[in-house]
Design a protein around this motif. Structure first.
Motif, PDB file in Angstrom:
ATOM      1  N   VAL A  36       0.858  -1.172   0.000  1.00  0.00           N
ATOM      2  CA  VAL A  36       0.000   0.000   0.000  1.00  0.00           C
ATOM      3  C   VAL A  36       0.901   1.230   0.000  1.00  0.00           C
ATOM      4  O   VAL A  36       1.959   1.236   0.629  1.00  0.00           O
ATOM      5  CB  VAL A  36      -0.978  -0.013   1.197  1.00  0.00           C
ATOM      6  N   ARG A  59      -2.169   2.778  -4.376  1.00  0.00           N
ATOM      7  CA  ARG A  59      -3.010   3.692  -3.577  1.00  0.00           C
ATOM      8  C   ARG A  59      -4.060   2.884  -2.837  1.00  0.00           C
ATOM      9  O   ARG A  59      -4.526   3.265  -1.795  1.00  0.00           O
ATOM     10  CB  ARG A  59      -3.655   4.756  -4.458  1.00  0.00           C
ATOM     11  N   GLY A  60      -4.456   1.760  -3.414  1.00  0.00           N
ATOM     12  CA  GLY A  60      -5.267   0.757  -2.734  1.00  0.00           C
ATOM     13  C   GLY A  60      -4.359  -0.419  -2.436  1.00  0.00           C
ATOM     14  O   GLY A  60      -3.219  -0.452  -2.889  1.00  0.00           O
TER      15      GLY A  60
END
Length: 118
Positions: A36, A59-60
């Motif tokens: 992450v 980002r996820g």
């Protein structure tokens, strides 16, 4: 004759992307390792396109293998890039569930015997 299953030569070789390194600085990264992006860290302007893409993808929560598929790079190359980004604080390893605990053989035999009685 442009089929996705055919060999596709990349203009940049993997050893160029990794700075000539074949081994990551961390040996703990595996294809299933979850990554992450650190929202408090910003990449320098000198970061490579691949590193920027990797941070953006993360980002996820994303596994190393998934990131490699999205980037269309070998997993070994993504492991080296991710290792660098973890060392600089741009990526964080998300803990995965602990290893599966295998029950004792006696318990498994009791379950099997119970199922046979049904």
């Amino acid at each position: 004759m442009d089929r996705p299953s055919e060999y596709e030569d990349r203009p940049i070789r993997p050893y160029v992307i990794t700075g000539g390194r074949a081994h990551p600085s961390r040996n703990t990264l595996r294809p299933e390792t979850l990554l992450v992006a650190n929202p408090e860290s910003q990449l320098p302007m000198s970061a490579s396109r691949e590193k920027r893409s990797l941070v953006e993808l993360c980002r996820g929560v994303l596994s190393v293998a998934e990131a490699a598929a999205h980037l269309r790079l070998p997993v070994s190359v993504v492991v080296v890039l991710a290792s660098d980004l973890i060392d600089t604080g741009h990526l964080v390893v998300r803990s995965s569930p602990q290893r599966l605990v295998i029950p004792e053989i006696e318990l498994l035999e009791k379950v099997l015997n119970g199922l046979r009685k049904l």
